[in-house]
Scaffold this motif. Structure first.
Motif, PDB file in Angstrom:
ATOM      1  N   ASP B 327      -3.506   3.120   5.071  1.00 62.67           N
ATOM      2  CA  ASP B 327      -3.354   1.905   4.295  1.00 62.67           C
ATOM      3  C   ASP B 327      -3.386   2.429   2.924  1.00 62.67           C
ATOM      4  O   ASP B 327      -2.561   1.694   2.295  1.00 62.67           O
ATOM      5  N   PHE B 328      -3.765   3.703   2.533  1.00 63.55           N
ATOM      6  CA  PHE B 328      -3.491   4.161   1.187  1.00 63.55           C
ATOM      7  C   PHE B 328      -2.184   4.633   0.884  1.00 63.55           C
ATOM      8  O   PHE B 328      -2.057   5.382  -0.252  1.00 63.55           O
ATOM      9  N   ARG B 329      -1.126   4.542   1.812  1.00 66.21           N
ATOM     10  CA  ARG B 329       0.042   5.703   1.623  1.00 66.21           C
ATOM     11  C   ARG B 329       0.878   5.000   0.407  1.00 66.21           C
ATOM     12  O   ARG B 329       1.453   6.010  -0.093  1.00 66.21           O
ATOM     13  N   LEU B 331      -0.576   3.730  -2.377  1.00 69.84           N
ATOM     14  CA  LEU B 331      -1.162   3.964  -3.620  1.00 69.84           C
ATOM     15  C   LEU B 331      -0.549   4.831  -4.135  1.00 69.84           C
ATOM     16  O   LEU B 331       0.304   5.676  -3.724  1.00 69.84           O
TER      17      LEU B 331
END
Lengths: 997, 417
Positions: B327-329, B331
């Motif tokens: 999910d942090f790709r 950011l």
């Protein structure tokens, strides 16, 4: 034209292509070429975000990557991205944009109550409170602070986009495609250099994009730019990259660029990466990064509708947007006058220009005055009025003694400010270039650098267009080694003029309650900076950390110089004495996924597959990861769990035969006249007397004397050893060998070659192994007499070249058939077919572990943990007593390495034969041991042994070999400790009869 | 010392915050001190504090080459834990962790110690074996550590990807609930303020250029860029430069200095509840109070004092983060930086007397010194004050590299190596 503030016939947008997107659920109309900010401004809307701490309403202060205020979330689902700058986000149809850090809405944000509490929330307030009562910090206060902090929300779905990585070399990298960069790139390109020119903007031009006044060779700026870009495009040795920011300047001219490829497209092709990182190794670098206009620090300077003068000019000329109807300009330099003229010409009323300087003058000032615009010299802005939008500016005269007199408020909906221009030194500074304070300009400029780098144009303090162009050509020629470059004549331009201001503006009264922002996003005020200094934070790095100025997502682009000036003012030191904080990469934020590039999913790390991987998969194997390898762990049959499958596999090996893919074992060929001497020095064992065709178990220690790796070594010829290592240790052992060979023993004539991938290894183990193998090998006598345990033969198997080792890691009669990897499956199939009648069964690593544990064979990394000597693990016999030296010899002679209470490898049996200990359990002397306690040892391996019909374990125990028969206890995490007895670690066939059969 | 509290904050607000005084005194070096601490990072400032507070030795100076706490104290990823494998190590780090638990009150300075829990994620069978051994060993030593299944791991840290189909699936994790993070700068400032209040002189921009000794070999003082300063005892706590300083007294330290990099994302609302460490794929991540994801990268392999490394090192770490927390790709990396780590051959520290009378050293903390700050400071102070080590730091000698009594945490896979 859509948008009440849109001006027909202006801007570089495509008015033939309307675009509709959503902002906070509302439809907004713009045109292709607009950014979110320009489209909203065209509707007269400045309010776009909320600040970090006080949740102040904010509008864009800039028009580019230095924007601190107008941050938005863009996209939906997996493509939602927080914290993007509205000033850079190009709109497309259907785009969904949301504002951030506000609840319930952007116009009414409950968090804005924080502003009321501002008097008790100065810089660093959190270090002084939230300490009582103890324990409330991480339960109560911290969660509240965390919820209030942060900007946008984090994405909550995996990103469906992909990213690319590209490596490139060039002679000259030019960072920045304004006039200096274009001139440098053309000069270098025409000189024949391989050039890469990148610019973070959508199109090249830099300052010329918004400069409609200057003429080059009689052409308007952008006409000239188009001509130059066309010339560059014709040069095959020049690569042009737009939407591409140079963000990281590493050692030796390794510069990283981030190219944005698809975000601006409504429907990008599925195979298009979203972004691409370029890792460019440049022989020479030209930095043409330009300069950023400074904000002015005064009370209320953060109100929506207050922006940099250059930003208003950008919105006018690039987007055809007037940022307001009636503007007040506050400036300390001449550039803002040209902005005022442009805006006035476009119909914006300029209510007044307040100039901080006592005697502004020169052609552009006169041009303004001749239009009837009021110019107020020696005038400051005391404060700005308004809340969600600026409504007025209170201008006040500065007396000759510096005191500020009573002011008057001028109603306006736009305040433009200019504190002069700060050269962008980020990349130069990242490369550890020195900085020099230019007293005349009042700014830092680049100094010496150890890299082959030159700065050109306004990023080194040269602002006049004609000089900028010449500077670019000079830099480009110098970088390319060229001699003559293009010459242009600037036929009309504004002189840059003198001026500039940094720090807090002079004001009337102390302004104790005034909020004059230095760092907009982090809500750091001039008072905060002064408070930090008052509290003893004198280093600029301390001020940054205590106040958080310069630590927002704009990384201090707009705030650092003002903070520096305030500190230097309070301390009474020159800016040079105070210094700047370290410029830290990246220049602008870069997507995590872009760094990862293609290294995702199966490509995250290479997956190494042994030759019989497909065969194992067809058998329904369960795999395990060992290093990069995927190995067969066990082969369950229908209805079997791991224990049942492993027990069956073990019984097959002990009772008939098993076949095992051991190809992952590391293999190194050590060859050369000094091969034996090398082996002698590297391994703890002696090798000189090992005959050709014989094998020996070898142990490697680090120089610390601790076991590093093990494996069987066979001597192929006098000058040739076939060395095996553990699966995980293969690369490390080869590296260590090379390290010693190249740095410690350059006298040895030896070559090292990894042959792991070349030789596949089929382990055939069990009492029927010879029966299966004998008919398959071509004319080779493998009878017990002809080929005893620990020997090797070269030959062939069904015509396939073979190195056959008679070795065993199971305690059974066994062979390891080494064949070329590409023919391994065929050989495996023949062995498999031949073994069918004997009950041959495949087994995996789990059975292998059990079988070897029954025999008390250690696994490096399981029994050892990098702190075990050969003696500790019962291999003292392997250590040569006579060799003059070997790696680890000196350490092994130390008293501590031979202490009687060292951990020693022993076998462990539980009282209850069905109880299987957990690996890692600690062993203590008493059943009831109060913690904290010291351990007597720990369990390293533990299994249920099918051969023994009970559980067995191996442990490392203090002085263990002299404690055979002693009882110890293994405390469990829950429940009473388990009693165990120490025994010899060889549980099965201790005489080795089966091995030598 | 001005007491810090909500009340004092409110009172100063009435006075428009004009009444705050410097948190530590700005001083001119005196000609002589009983003890000089070389190195004004968290460890050195803390040592000075504990010398004054617990050993009654207040005639002390801390000399710092640059700005206070500008080295590794300013550059680490703020992780605090004590779940080390070997008893010597875990005792040392647990001593520190216990001090952390009361540090804000002790110093009257909110160091924001947040016991959010630290997950050490296992990706291979070998990892599972190693971390379970940690759990058993720590529990026996009275240190909290527990084993979580993949599902329990996910429940504790929801953003983690525990799909069995990824390249390195999560097979479980060791959780130390008392572990967490702290505000790194605040620790140093808090120690500086409290030490200064007890009479310790803190001298910034003062580089040690020589160590003076009498004919017997005992130290008598230091030469600095601000002149000579006499001292009866000298404690060196200068991280990567410790070997440079000790060389001035003829001592060779077994230290190798490598760059270590870290980075933060742009701030976002709370999305990551704890600390997650994965040694196997080199990912270390937590979320700061400000909202930034704080991410530690691996060590650059070459020896360097430059406080920067190659971009491929943080890039590799981000690959791992994107796998572990897909999910942090999207950011974005906001800021990255490097520090230099002082590594001993066994990756365990040295807090000890030296062979030179009156000269003491605390160094070799490698990639993990921040978590030890109050503990190392406390034991270093003890060692200097009593001229003998405390039982906890007694094993952490220089001589162990000569006599073989190593404490090899690196080999034991407790830290990335």
């Amino acid at each position: 034209m859509s948008g009440a503030f849109r001006l027909a016939g202006r801007g570089r947008i495509d008015t033939a292509r309307p675009v509709v997107f959503r902002f906070d659920g509302r439809m907004v109309r713009g045109y292709a070429g607009d950014t979110v900010a320009s489209a909203l401004l065209a509707e007269g809307r400045h309010l776009m975000g909320r600040s970090f701490k006080y949740h102040r309403p904010r509008g864009p202060v800039s028009a580019g990557s230095d924007e601190p205020n107008a941050l938005v979330g863009v996209g939906e689902g997996g493509r939602y991205t927080p914290n993007l700058r509205a000033t850079q986000v190009e709109i497309h149809d259907g785009m969904v944009v949301v504002s951030q850090n506000r609840a319930p809405s952007l116009r009414f944000d409950i968090g804005a109550l924080n502003t009321l509490a501002a008097p008790v929330l100065p810089a660093g307030f959190y270090y002084k409170t939230f300490m009582w009562p103890r324990g409330f910090w991480d339960k109560v206060y911290e969660p509240l602070i965390r919820r209030a902090a942060g900007l946008g929300r984090a994405p909550t779905a995996p990103d469906p986009d992909h990213y690319a990585l590209h490596y490139a070399h060039c002679d000259v990298l030019v960072a920045g495609g304004g006039p200096a960069g274009l001139a440098a790139a053309l000069a270098a390109g025409q000189a024949g250099a391989r050039v890469i020119l990148c610019d973070e903007n959508v199109e090249f031009g830099g300052s010329l994009l918004v400069d409609t006044h200057s003429l080059i060779d009689g052409l308007p700026g952008m006409t000239w730019v188009a001509r130059i870009v066309a010339e560059l495009e014709r040069l095959p040795n020049v690569q042009l990259l737009t939407r591409c920011s140079a963000f990281n300047y590493g050692p030796h001219n390794m510069v990283a660029l981030n190219q944005r490829l698809s975000d601006h497209l409504a429907a990008p092709p599925a195979d298009m990466p979203r972004e691409r990182i370029w890792q460019v190794r440049a022989r020479d670098v030209v930095l043409a990064a330009g300069a950023l206009e400074r904000v002015l620090v005064f009370e209320g300077n953060d109100r929506p509708g207050i922006m940099l003068a250059s930003a208003a000019r950008t919105y006018l000329h690039r987007y055809g947007v007037a940022c307001g109807r009636k503007a007040v300009v506050v400036t300390a330099d001449d550039a803002a006058y040209r902005v005022a003229l442009d805006l006035a010409e476009a119909g914006v009323k300029i209510a007044a220009i307040a100039d901080l300087r006592p005697t502004p003058g020169g052609p552009v000032v006169e041009a303004v005055q001749s239009r009837g615009i009021a110019v107020l010299p020696a005038t400051t802005i005391q404060r700005a009025h308004g809340h969600l939008r600026v409504t007025g500016a209170e201008l006040a005269p500065i007396g000759a003694d510096g005191t500020v007199g009573r002011g008057r408020t001028i109603a306006c909906d736009l305040v433009l400010m200019s504190g002069g221009f700060t050269p962008s030194l980020h990349l130069h500074s990242q490369a550890r270039g020195a900085l020099r304070f230019d007293d005349a300009l009042g700014v830092y400029v680049p100094g010496e650098s150890v890299e082959r780098v030159r700065s050109a144009g306004s990023c080194r303090g040269i602002f006049a267009l004609d000089e900028v162009l010449r500077d670019g050509v000079v830099a480009g020629l110098a970088a390319a080694g060229g001699e003559t470059g293009p010459v242009w004549t600037v036929t009309r331009q504004d002189a840059p003029g003198a001026g500039g201001f940094a720090g807090a503006l002079p004001r009337r009264g102390p302004g104790h309650l005034a909020l004059a922002f230095v760092d907009f996003q982090n809500d750091v005020t001039a008072k905060d900076v002064k408070l930090a200094v008052r509290e003893g934070f004198r280093s600029i790095e301390h001020v940054k950390r205590y106040t958080t100025t310069g630590m927002a997502t704009d990384q201090g682009k707009g705030s650092n110089v003002n903070a520096l000036a305030i500190v230097s003012d309070v301390l009474g030191r020159t800016p040079q004495e105070v210094g700047l904080t370290t410029y830290r990469p990246p220049y602008t934020p870069v997507t995590f996924g872009a760094f990862a590039g293609h290294a995702r999913g199966d490509q995250f790390d290479p997956l190494r597959l042994p030759p019989m991987d497909a065969w194992a998969r067809a058998q329904g194997v369960v795999f395990e990861d060992v290093g990069l390898w995927r190995r067969a762990r066990y082969f369950p049959r229908a209805g079997e769990d791991m224990a049942a499958a492993v027990a069956r596999e073990c019984r097959a090996v002990r009772g008939a035969a098993g076949i095992f893919d051991a190809s992952t074992l590391g293999k190194i060929e050590v060859v050369g006249p000094d091969a034996a001497e090398f082996m002698n020095r590297f391994y703890v064992n002696a090798w000189t007397k090992l005959s050709i065709g014989k094998c020996r178990y070898g142990l490697v220690c680090r120089d610390s004397g601790f076991v590093y790796d093990d494996g069987v070594v066979g001597r192929i010829a006098t000058d040739r050893f076939h060395v095996t290592t553990t699966t995980g240790g293969a690369a490390g052992v080869l590296n260590m060998m090379e390290d010693y060979l190249q740095t410690e023993w350059p006298d040895l004539d030896v070559w090292l070659t990894s042959i792991t991938e070349q030789w596949a290894v089929i382990a055939l183990q069990g009492p029927r192994a010879r029966d299966i193998l004998a008919p398959l090998v071509d004319g080779l006598d493998i009878s017990a007499g002809a080929m005893p345990h620990m020997t090797l033969r070269e030959g062939s198997i069904g015509g396939v070249p073979m190195r056959l080792f008679r070795v065993s890691f199971t305690g059974e009669l066994g062979y390891e058939i080494n064949v070329p990897s590409r023919q391994a499956q065929a050989v495996w199939d023949r062995v498999w077919q031949a073994g069918a009648v004997f009950g041959l069964m495949p087994y995996g690593t789990e059975a292998m572990h059990v079988l070897r544990a029954e025999k008390g064979y250690l696994i490096v990394g399981q029994e050892t943990d990098g702190t075990m000597t050969p003696g500790d693990v019962g291999c003292g016999w392997a250590v040569s007593k006579v060799k003059p030296d070997f790696v680890g010899k000196r350490a092994l002679a130390l008293p501590a390495m031979n202490a009687p209470d060292r951990l020693q490898m022993v076998g462990v049996l539980t009282d209850d034969p069905q109880e299987v200990l957990e690996e890692g359990m600690q062993l203590v002397t008493a059943a009831e041991t109060p913690v904290p306690a010291s351990a007597e040892g720990h369990v390293t391996s533990s299994y249920f042994s099918p051969a023994l019909g009970r559980s067995i374990a191996i442990a490392m125990v203090k002085g263990g070999r002299s404690r055979m028969g002693a009882a110890l206890y293994a405390p469990r995490l829950e429940g009473p400790a388990l009693k165990v007895t120490l025994v010899d670690p060889v549980f099965y066939d201790p005489e080795g009869a089966r091995l030598n059969d | 010392m001005q007491k810090f509290s909500a009340f004092s904050l409110a009172r100063q607000a009435m006075g428009r915050h004009l009444g705050w005084r410097p948190q530590w005194r700005s001083v001119v070096p005196k000609p002589s001190y009983d003890i000089i601490i070389v190195g004004g990072g968290g460890h050195g400032l803390g040592a000075a504090y504990y010398l004054a507070k617990q050993h009654g030795l207040c005639n002390i100076a801390v000399v710092e080459r640059g700005w206070l706490a500008g080295g590794n104290t300013a550059r680490n990823t703020t992780i605090i834990r004590s779940n080390y494998l070997f008893e010597q190590s875990s005792s040392y780090y647990e001593h520190a962790l216990k001090l952390w638990e009361g540090l804000s009150e002790e110093l009257n300075y909110n160091v924001m110690f947040s016991q959010r829990g630290c997950l050490m994620v296992a990706h291979t069978v070998h990892d599972v074996q190693v971390f379970k051994r940690h759990v058993y060993a720590n529990r026996l030593n009275g240190i909290d550590n527990e084993w979580l299944t993949p599902e329990e791991t996910k429940a504790f840290c929801p953003p983690l990807n525990i799909s069995p189909n990824i390249r390195y699936p999560v097979l479980g994790a060791a959780l130390q609930r008392r572990a967490g993070t702290a505000r790194h700068d605040a620790v140093a400032w808090g120690f500086a303020r409290a030490a200064s209040d007890l009479g310790v002189d803190i001298i910034e921009n003062c580089e040690v250029t020589g160590i003076d000794r009498d004919p017997s070999g005992k130290v008598t003082g230091v030469q600095t860029t601000r002149g000579p300063i006499r001292a009866g005892k000298i404690g060196v706590s200068a991280a990567g430069h410790s070997s440079v300083v000790l060389a001035m007294a003829g001592i060779r330290l077994p230290l190798q200095v490598n760059p270590l990099q870290a980075l933060v994302s742009e701030p976002v609302k709370p999305a990551f509840p704890c600390v997650v460490m994965s040694n196997t794929i080199h990912a270390y991540i937590s979320q700061s109070d400000k909202g930034e994801m704080v991410i530690g990268a691996g060590t650059d392999s070459y020896v360097s004092y430059t406080q920067r490394g190659g971009l491929h090192i943080p890039a590799h770490t981000l690959e791992a983060i994107c796998e572990l927390v897909p999910d942090f790709r999207r950011l974005r990396m906001l800021r990255s930086w490097g520090g230099i780590t002082d590594n001993t051959p066994d990756r365990s520290p040295i807090t000890a007397k030296t062979s030179v009378p009156g000269l003491y050293v605390n160094c070799g903390w490698g990639t993990g010194g921040f978590k030890a700050t109050p503990g190392a400071a406390n034991l270093f102070a003890w060692t200097i004050a009593r001229d003998e080590p405390h039982p906890i730091n007694a094993p952490f000698t220089i001589e162990r590299f000569r006599d073989g009594t190593l404490i090899d945490e690196a080999a034991a896979a407790a830290v990335a190596h």
